[in-house]
Design an enzyme around this catalytic site. Structure first.
Site, PDB file in Angstrom:
ATOM      1  CD  GLU A 125      -2.852  -1.311   0.276  1.00  0.00           C
ATOM      2  OE1 GLU A 125      -3.170  -0.143  -0.385  1.00  0.00           O
ATOM      3  OE2 GLU A 125      -3.304  -2.367   0.063  1.00  0.00           O
ATOM      4  CG  ASN A 184     -11.288   3.897  -3.219  1.00  0.00           C
ATOM      5  OD1 ASN A 184     -12.033   4.767  -2.718  1.00  0.00           O
ATOM      6  ND2 ASN A 184      -9.907   3.887  -2.978  1.00  0.00           N
TER       7      ASN A 184
END
Ligand SMILES: *[C@@H]1O[C@H](CO)[C@@H](O)[C@H](O)[C@H]1NC(C)=O
Ligand SMILES: *[C@@H]1O[C@H](CO)[C@@H](O)[C@H](O)[C@H]1NC(C)=O
Ligand SMILES: *[C@@H]1O[C@H](CO)[C@@H](O)[C@H](O)[C@H]1NC(C)=O
Ligand SMILES: *[C@@H]1O[C@H](CO)[C@@H](O)[C@H](O)[C@H]1NC(C)=O
Ligand SMILES: *[C@@H]1O[C@H](CO)[C@@H](O)[C@H](O)[C@H]1NC(C)=O
Ligand SMILES: *[C@@H]1O[C@H](CO)[C@@H](O)[C@H](O)[C@H]1NC(C)=O
Ligand SMILES: *[C@@H]1O[C@H](CO)[C@@H](O)[C@H](O)[C@H]1NC(C)=O
Length: 349
Positions: A125, A184
């Site tokens: 991430e 998202n």
């Protein structure tokens, strides 16, 4: 003492003495290598590296039956386990950050760490997601990330030399100009603003849960393949953060990516310069839009974006097992002594 009791006593003592061997066997059971497959190892001796995965990323386990690294990825002498009883034998223990962050898993700080054991901080991430790492300072020996400066560099995908007899046919009859899959959606993301500006000038087919048009895994690539271009827009802009949006959605679908992410020069350390279109190459989205329209109408020019297919194919790691086995490939080249005293500082760079 009766003879029967004495036998039991001796048996018990014997088992006790054997216990470490049995234990060792259980932890290293995946090491039973097929002698045939060991050929090619000219000097006949190799250190076995054992990797303990403390918890499965996103709580999705995979089977570790058999010699996974050898059988699936041709990486010998590399043994992965998720059995925490093997902690003492493990050369490397891997911790995936997502679960630590959510406190669904904890670091085994109460256990005695063997002096040569390496703890690996694993995350794919970007910094915006991995904030506040100071409580993990002074704990980890190695990092594993998509970043090129991580100890174990684990990109979302990479270009590999194409086998000479593999052929690639450039699809030409497309039914749409551009598509975007987004799950998202956040209107504050830079990519959302670029999308809204772009669609004033060209049609864009939008799929994904954010648009209530989710695509099944099976339908993803064929759907994207219908359009000339794919908007491989990253949701977080940071160095080296180039995700499966480029590798899988755009390249593996056989379309031309329009990227938004780190600067072009950063992309070019991963992929050929003529394999993608960068949003930053244009001074306005209007200019970008008219370039895309012209390109889609000019077959020669459009096909020049596929030239790299002659030399390269795209490889995307199949699952976490492949990523873990890769630790062994780098193991001997990694720093033998190291501590991330400032993991937070490293992660924010
Ligand atoms: C984990 O390893 C221990 C010790 O080697 C062994 O007793 C146990 O059966 C193993 N557990 C699993 C689920 O394989
Ligand atoms: C590595 O594991 C294999 C299979 O368990 C074993 O035969 C071999 O001796 C081990 N090598 C070393 C150097 O420990
Ligand atoms: C960072 O973690 C500390 C405690 O570990 C907490 O008090 C603080 O609120 C956190 N900050 C952020 C931005 O999450
Ligand atoms: C390419 O060559 C490999 C081995 O040389 C062979 O296994 C494979 O079937 C060939 N593929 C094609 C499409 O001819
Ligand atoms: C392109 O044309 C071929 C043959 O005419 C057809 O089978 C294929 O589905 C078409 N592809 C697209 C994306 O329209
Ligand atoms: C199509 O692109 C090629 C190569 O970029 C260029 O030389 C040619 O002039 C273009 N054709 C048209 C009709 O714009
Ligand atoms: C790994 O990190 C720990 C924690 O800081 C440290 O005590 C240990 O010496 C390091 N081990 C190696 C081999 O670098």
């Amino acid at each position: 003492m009766k003879p029967k009791n004495a036998t039991i006593l001796w048996l018990a003592l014997g088992l006790l003495a054997l216990a470490p061997c049995i234990y060792q066997y259980m932890c290293l059971q995946h090491t039973s290598l097929n002698p045939l497959k060991q050929r090619g190892n000219s000097y006949g001796w190799h250190r076995n590296v054992s990797i303990l995965l403390w918890h499965w990323p996103f709580n999705r386990p995979y089977s570790l039956q058999g010699d996974v690294c050898l059988n699936m990825y041709s990486i010998p002498h590399c043994h992965i386990t998720d059995n925490r009883s093997c902690f003492d034998q493990a050369d490397v223990v891997v911790f995936h950050h997502h679960e630590l962050k959510r406190a669904s898993q904890k670091l085994p700080l109460h256990l005695h760490r063997p002096p040569a054991q390496k703890w690996v901080w694993l995350s794919l991430e970007p910094p915006a997601v991995n904030k506040n790492l100071s409580r993990y300072n002074h704990l980890f020996n190695w990092t594993m990330s998509y970043r090129q400066d991580a100890d174990i560099f684990m990109p979302y995908g990479r270009m590999i030399p194409r086998r000479t007899n593999q052929s690639f046919v450039i699809p030409w009859n497309r039914s749409c100009l551009a598509s975007w899959v987004v799950s998202n959606y956040n209107r504050h993301h830079q990519r959302s603003q670029v999308y809204h500006n772009l669609r004033k000038h060209i049609p864009i087919k939008v799929y994904g849960s954010a648009n209530r048009r989710p695509l099944a895994k099976r339908a993803l690539l064929p759907t994207i393949a219908r359009c000339h271009f794919y908007l491989a827009f990253e949701n977080s802009i940071s160095r080296d953060y180039i995700t499966e949006k480029l590798w899988r959605n755009a390249f593996q679908a056989g379309t031309v990516p329009v990227v938004l992410g780190p600067p072009r020069s950063n992309y070019e350390t991963f992929v050929p310069r003529d394999s993608f279109i960068h949003v930053d190459d244009f001074s306005s989205t209007k200019e970008l839009a008219s370039f895309l329209k012209r390109l889609a109408a000019n077959r020669t020019h459009y096909e020049s974006y596929f030239k790299w297919h002659e030399e390269y194919a795209v490889h995307v790691p199949s699952d976490w097992r492949e990523r873990l086995c890769h630790i062994c490939k780098y193991y001997t080249e990694l720093p033998p002594f190291n501590v991330y005293h400032d993991l937070q500082g490293w992660a924010e760079q």
